[in-house]
Design a protein around this motif. Structure first.
Motif, PDB file in Angstrom:
ATOM      1  N   LYS A 140     -17.513   3.139 -23.125  1.00 17.78           N
ATOM      2  CA  LYS A 140     -17.663   3.514 -24.526  1.00 17.78           C
ATOM      3  C   LYS A 140     -17.846   5.015 -24.754  1.00 17.78           C
ATOM      4  O   LYS A 140     -17.566   5.515 -25.837  1.00 17.78           O
ATOM      5  CB  LYS A 140     -18.860   2.773 -25.141  1.00 17.78           C
ATOM      6  N   GLN A 141     -18.338   5.733 -23.758  1.00 17.39           N
ATOM      7  CA  GLN A 141     -18.585   7.169 -23.924  1.00 17.39           C
ATOM      8  C   GLN A 141     -18.772   7.804 -22.558  1.00 17.39           C
ATOM      9  O   GLN A 141     -19.370   7.196 -21.663  1.00 17.39           O
ATOM     10  CB  GLN A 141     -19.845   7.400 -24.768  1.00 17.39           C
ATOM     11  N   GLN A 176     -10.266  12.353 -22.150  1.00 21.97           N
ATOM     12  CA  GLN A 176     -10.126  11.261 -23.120  1.00 21.97           C
ATOM     13  C   GLN A 176      -8.788  10.551 -22.974  1.00 21.97           C
ATOM     14  O   GLN A 176      -8.696   9.330 -23.105  1.00 21.97           O
ATOM     15  CB  GLN A 176     -10.261  11.793 -24.549  1.00 21.97           C
ATOM     16  N   SER A 181     -11.399   6.635 -24.136  1.00 23.75           N
ATOM     17  CA  SER A 181     -12.619   6.502 -24.935  1.00 23.75           C
ATOM     18  C   SER A 181     -13.212   7.891 -25.147  1.00 23.75           C
ATOM     19  O   SER A 181     -12.833   8.846 -24.457  1.00 23.75           O
ATOM     20  CB  SER A 181     -13.626   5.579 -24.235  1.00 23.75           C
ATOM     21  N   SER A 393     -14.613  -0.449 -31.166  1.00 24.12           N
ATOM     22  CA  SER A 393     -14.064  -0.607 -29.821  1.00 24.12           C
ATOM     23  C   SER A 393     -14.143  -2.055 -29.335  1.00 24.12           C
ATOM     24  O   SER A 393     -13.410  -2.454 -28.437  1.00 24.12           O
ATOM     25  CB  SER A 393     -14.803   0.303 -28.831  1.00 24.12           C
TER      26      SER A 393
END
Length: 404
Positions: A140-141, A176, A181, A393
């Motif tokens: 997610k990050q 990215q 993500s 997401s």
């Protein structure tokens, strides 16, 4: 990203998710009270978060005769965040769940003097191989820490003395594209400061002073925010000139810089201990000399500490932090540096700036930067601004599917 008006991912939705993350295990009623939101609103948004598999609600243990309370919890298996600490001789990678608990950590040997595309491709490929082959839909990050000034908004290094090939390279956009993500790029010392500021008994404002192959500070304000300056150069004290007549040339091309005369690399050079991309490995030799009481080693470290202390006293005088944390070096080196820095700070800074100052060693040691990367990643995905992106997401994976 802020959700468009009328979207199911509105501000109230994002706020409910953030409050559940910040107050793990609390009830719907408590979230309603803390957030100033109607119970019906909280209930509706919580149901959505449970439906997509981001949050779970379960009964807690009861010590009394009443019914057990139901608490809201982040699902540990709902996804991952990644952290990267890029150093002169390698990179430390960590994968954590959405609560911020690290589940895997890897150290890579590499050189930051290589082409950035080559280095970043290897790092991203390694992230994708963690946990036995990571489904990137579950990532997610990612936060990447680099030893250089950073244009935080654009995710690019700015004139990095130690990473000449990296100047203005689109680190965020490149990573990215591979990972699929969000990616954030941050200065490594800022990450260490973030991590130290979240430790128990930490006090704000806080300044983290890193002494390694370079020297820099990370600044956390009274409201817990990182102070980066206009161009991301805040805290780059390694290139403050302290010895105008000194002929030692710094990596920045100037002479007399603090880094050129007081960094771990500079101390090793003075003691004629060969250095390379793996300066940390050679620092072990300095640590061994200090352990056996080598006089030249103690003198070199003491001299460096006084130079660093003179600059640190100016920082304290200007910023008036409540806490100054010193980190970056090996334990024996660290102890000697801290002692010398402390003596100069209290000698030169005004009493009003130091009367309540806590000057302490790093609690996290060499893991401060990677812990800060994970902390920042979690802060971002659970922020009111970014939570809609996190929720969106989940459209790419099956509802309530575990990321294991």
């Amino acid at each position: 990203m802020v959700a468009k008006s009328g979207s199911q991912y509105d501000a109230a939705y994002a706020r409910v998710g953030l409050l559940i993350y910040l107050h793990e295990g609390t009830s719907r009623a408590t979230i309603s009270r803390i957030g100033g939101l109607a119970r019906s609103t909280v209930g509706h948004q919580v149901d959505k978060l449970i439906e997509i598999g981001l949050i779970e609600e379960r009964f807690s243990q009861s010590d009394g005769p009443g019914r057990p309370a139901r608490g809201l919890h982040v699902r540990a298996d709902a996804g991952y965040v990644a952290g990267v600490d890029l150093e002169t001789g390698g990179a430390r990678l960590a994968l954590a769940n959405l609560k911020g608990t690290i589940v895997e950590e890897i150290v890579l040997k590499l050189s930051i003097e290589d082409e950035p595309s080559k280095v970043l491709t290897r790092i991203c490929d390694t992230i994708s191989q963690m946990r036995g082959g990571l489904d990137l839909a579950c990532l997610k990050q990612t936060v990447i820490g680099i030893p250089a000034p950073v244009d935080f908004a654009r995710g690019r290094p700015v004139r990095p003395p130690m990473m000449t090939r990296w100047d203005d390279f689109p680190v965020r956009d490149f990573a990215q594209q591979i990972l699929g993500s969000p990616v954030t790029v941050e200065n490594d010392t800022n990450l260490a400061a973030i991590a130290e500021s979240t430790q128990q008994h930490a006090y704000l404002p806080l300044v983290f002073l890193k002494v390694a192959s370079g020297i820099g500070v990370g600044i956390i304000s009274s409201d817990g925010q990182v102070f980066r300056g206009y161009d991301g150069a805040a805290g780059d004290i390694g290139h403050v000139q302290i010895l105008a007549q000194d002929d030692r040339v710094c990596r920045c091309g100037k002479s007399g810089c603090l880094e050129a005369v007081a960094s771990i690399t500079a101390i090793l050079d003075e003691l004629e201990i060969a250095t390379s991309d793996t300066t940390i490995d050679h620092a072990e030799q300095l640590q061994a000399l200090l352990r056996v009481g080598d006089k030249r080693a103690f003198q070199a470290v003491h001299s460096a500490a006084r130079q660093i202390g003179s600059v640190a006293s100016g920082i304290i005088q200007i910023l008036n932090p409540r806490m100054l944390v010193v980190g970056g070096a090996y334990p024996e080196i660290h102890d000697e540096l801290l002692s010398g820095i402390r003596s100069v700070v209290y000698e030169r800074a005004m009493p009003l700036s130091t009367r309540d100052l806590i000057l302490t060693p790093s609690r996290l040691g060499p893991r401060a930067e990677i812990c800060g990367a994970i902390e920042l990643a979690c802060q971002q995905i659970w922020s009111v601004e970014m939570l809609p992106t996190l929720v969106e997401s989940f459209n790419h994976i099956k509802p309530n599917t575990a990321c294991v």
